[in-house]
Design an enzyme around this catalytic site. Structure first.
Site, PDB file in Angstrom:
ATOM      1  N   LYS A 141       0.846  -1.200   0.000  1.00 57.93           N
ATOM      2  CA  LYS A 141       0.000   0.000   0.000  1.00 57.93           C
ATOM      3  C   LYS A 141       0.879   1.247   0.000  1.00 57.93           C
ATOM      4  CE  LYS A 141      -4.015  -1.786   2.552  1.00 57.93           C
ATOM      5  NZ  LYS A 141      -5.012  -1.604   1.493  1.00 57.93           N
ATOM      6  N   ARG A 187     -10.368 -11.449   1.830  1.00 57.87           N
ATOM      7  CA  ARG A 187     -11.213 -12.518   1.272  1.00 57.87           C
ATOM      8  C   ARG A 187     -10.510 -13.875   1.321  1.00 57.87           C
ATOM      9  NH1 ARG A 187     -11.659  -9.168  -4.251  1.00 57.87           N
ATOM     10  NH2 ARG A 187     -11.353  -7.484  -2.747  1.00 57.87           N
TER      11      ARG A 187
HETATM   12  N1  BES Z   1      -8.267  -3.671   4.275  1.00 53.20           N
HETATM   13  C1  BES Z   1      -8.347  -3.285   2.921  1.00 53.20           C
HETATM   14  C2  BES Z   1      -9.617  -2.507   2.600  1.00 53.20           C
HETATM   15  C3  BES Z   1      -9.659  -1.083   3.063  1.00 53.20           C
HETATM   16  C4  BES Z   1      -9.061  -0.073   2.337  1.00 53.20           C
HETATM   17  C5  BES Z   1     -10.365  -0.743   4.191  1.00 53.20           C
HETATM   18  C6  BES Z   1      -9.141   1.238   2.749  1.00 53.20           C
HETATM   19  C7  BES Z   1     -10.442   0.555   4.605  1.00 53.20           C
HETATM   20  C8  BES Z   1      -9.832   1.557   3.889  1.00 53.20           C
HETATM   21  C9  BES Z   1      -8.351  -4.526   2.024  1.00 53.20           C
HETATM   22  O1  BES Z   1      -7.587  -5.580   2.468  1.00 53.20           O
HETATM   23  C10 BES Z   1      -7.779  -4.098   0.717  1.00 53.20           C
HETATM   24  O2  BES Z   1      -6.632  -3.754   0.672  1.00 53.20           O
HETATM   25  N2  BES Z   1      -8.599  -4.122  -0.316  1.00 53.20           N
HETATM   26  C11 BES Z   1      -8.197  -3.701  -1.606  1.00 53.20           C
HETATM   27  C12 BES Z   1      -8.794  -4.650  -2.602  1.00 53.20           C
HETATM   28  C13 BES Z   1      -8.260  -4.445  -3.986  1.00 53.20           C
HETATM   29  C14 BES Z   1      -6.825  -4.869  -4.060  1.00 53.20           C
HETATM   30  C15 BES Z   1      -9.118  -5.250  -4.933  1.00 53.20           C
HETATM   31  C16 BES Z   1      -8.698  -2.274  -1.837  1.00 53.20           C
HETATM   32  O3  BES Z   1      -9.817  -1.954  -1.412  1.00 53.20           O
HETATM   33  O4  BES Z   1      -7.944  -1.492  -2.385  1.00 53.20           O
HETATM   34 MN    MN Z   2      -5.572  -5.391   1.819  1.00 52.85          MN
END
Ligand code: BES
Ligand code: MN
Ligand code: ZN
Length: 495
Positions: A278, A352
């Site tokens: 990230k 997931r």
């Molecule tokens: N924990 C995150 C989702 C999230 C992002 C929650 C920002 C709260 C604020 C999750 O594990 C994630 O990183 N999801 C990705 C999925 C994508 C790679 C398809 C996302 O939402 O960017």
């Molecule tokens: Mn994630």
């Protein structure tokens, strides 16, 4: 804080401050009328002078009341009487407690359970008073060496007529259980990732299990997960020094024949994204990626505290998602416990991967329903902001029950479709499905992924990425959706 129910008349109450309400049309609540006549029409005079208009959340604190048994009076505006609603009720309560939080007042008698609200009784209103007050009184201090100043307020009496005492008392115990559950959720979520690890969450589960004879705890270790073939879940924890845990709490409040409600909460104690790292700005907030798991632990605690006549299983798959030489790589293919293979196209879609194996594991409990809670997608924030949780599921009755509970609890949720067409986006050239479905409809495709592992029972998913915490100056966990789930359980226990 000591909460209690009182039925004494206002002139006999032992308190430092009485809270009463007024509307914008100059109408006084019944207790405000009593206070008005006890004080030679002080409230009416203040309204006449224009010192308070009655707008929702407006506050006027009268610190000295000459020639009267009352020490102090706090008047709160409720707004327009015709437009009064459950949400405005909570807003007015929040304004009251925000004011009291910074005052030196030690005890308060609140008369606001008498306010007329279509469809809501004394139980509901009493519960809301406790919930809102406790929500605003929460203060994180765990990791500060300089503690915030202690709050003076110690005692809250909720004033109700004698004949409503029983309903109000039941609302009070529900409110206290929900408040404590929300506080636990917030605390676990606010704790940093270096303290609140998967093992730490498992220790919390031990404490919860010890607090009730009706709760049994089973913590699956990585070796157990290996035996079960949880290849998706384990692939995430392989990139972390912290061992994964699958916490299984079993609350038995009903007979063996009663099929359990299974709650599953995503418990990522830190989500760096893995190899699909990230961006660093705001990454600290990914300590909150265990809010679903914390909610499940807290709800089981509250259900046991209230002795709800239900069987409830709480499952919390917990891990970190870190970059590492042994971490998942884009293109890797995993075999899940269900046997389905998964192509990891983005290692940041890790939630997931934990949830799919837990959904398969849930089958062994022959559940009545399965509800999972997860801070699953940033896309949910784009779609619904921080107001409503995203709701998706394969059963209309269950989804409608959850929507009804969210309405009653003032813990909003909004349903999104889970149509077959979206499954297209999860096609993979090399595995049964891919773990991401591209930019479009990210919340829906994430739920579509989960749906493939929840085919054998009634299931719903709450995406709480937007609702579980606040960002910015008020950064911190909200304790949502504890109230929604508790309301769902109350409705199930009644029905
Ligand atoms: N924990 C995150 C989702 C999230 C992002 C929650 C920002 C709260 C604020 C999750 O594990 C994630 O990183 N999801 C990705 C999925 C994508 C790679 C398809 C996302 O939402 O960017
Ligand atoms: Mn994630
Ligand atoms: Zn995550």
């Amino acid at each position: 804080m000591d909460y209690s129910i009182e039925s004494q008349s206002l002139d006999k109450l032992q308190t430092h401050c009485v809270v009463v309400g007024i509307y914008t049309n100059q109408q006084l609540t019944p207790s405000a009328l009593v206070v008005d006549s006890m004080t030679h029409q002080l409230i009416s005079n203040l309204i006449e002078r224009g010192d308070i208009k009655g707008k929702n959340g407006e506050i006027l604190l009268i610190n000295v009341v000459p020639d009267c048994q009352l020490e102090r009076i706090l008047i709160v505006g409720l707004g327009e009487i015709e437009k009064f609603s459950t949400k405005l009720y909570r807003k007015a309560l929040a304004a009251v407690i925000k004011n009291l939080k910074t005052s030196q007042i030690q005890s308060v008698a609140c008369t606001l359970a008498e306010v007329e609200l279509a469809g809501q009784d004394w139980q509901w209103k009493t519960r809301q008073i406790v919930e809102v007050f406790s929500d605003i009184l929460y203060q994180y201090s765990q990791t500060k060496s300089i503690k915030p100043p202690a709050i003076a307020l110690q005692k809250l009496q909720i004033v109700v007529p004698e004949k409503e005492k029983k309903r109000a008392a039941s609302g009070l115990s529900q409110g206290v259980a929900i408040a404590e559950a929300m506080n636990l959720t917030k605390l676990l979520a606010d704790l940093p990732g270096n303290m609140c690890t998967p093992s730490y969450l498992a220790q919390q589960a031990v404490k919860i299990a010890e607090s009730s004879a009706k709760i049994k705890l089973d913590v699956l270790e990585e070796s157990d997960m290996q035996r079960l073939g949880m290849g998706a879940l384990l692939s995430v924890s392989r990139g972390s020094r912290q061992p994964a845990k699958l916490i299984c709490l079993n609350y038995q409040g009903a007979s063996d024949h009663s099929k359990p409600i299974v709650l599953i909460g995503k418990g990522l104690t830190f989500d760096a994204g893995g190899i699909s790292l990230k961006p660093s700005s705001g990454m600290d907030e990914m300590k909150y990626d265990m809010c679903g798991g914390a909610t499940v632990l807290s709800v089981l605690q509250a259900a046991a505290q209230l002795q709800l006549p239900l069987n409830i299983i709480g499952l919390v798959p917990s891990s970190e998602n870190m970059p590492d030489g042994d971490a998942n790589k884009p293109g890797d293919i995993l075999t899940s416990m269900s046997g389905k293979t998964i192509e990891v196209l983005n290692t940041d879609a890790e939630g997931r991967l934990l949830l799919c194996d837990t959904l398969t594991y849930a089958e062994r409990f022959t559940p009545d329903v399965v509800i999972d809670l997860a801070t699953l997608t940033g896309a949910c924030l784009v779609a619904l902001g921080r107001v409503a949780s995203g709701l998706l599921g394969n059963d209309d009755v269950l989804c409608n029950d959850l929507l009804a509970a969210s309405e009653t609890a003032c813990d909003s949720a909004w349903r999104l479709p889970l149509w077959e067409e979206y499954q297209e986006q999860l096609k993979s050239n090399f595995a049964d499905l891919a773990n991401v479905g591209g930019r479009d409809a990210g919340t829906i495709t994430a739920a579509c992924f989960l749906a493939r592992f929840a085919e054998d029972y009634r299931w719903a998913h709450l995406d709480i990425a937007g609702t579980a915490w606040r960002t910015g100056t008020h950064k911190g966990a909200t304790g949502r959706p504890v109230a929604l789930l508790m309301q769902y359980l109350f409705n199930r226990a009644d029905g």
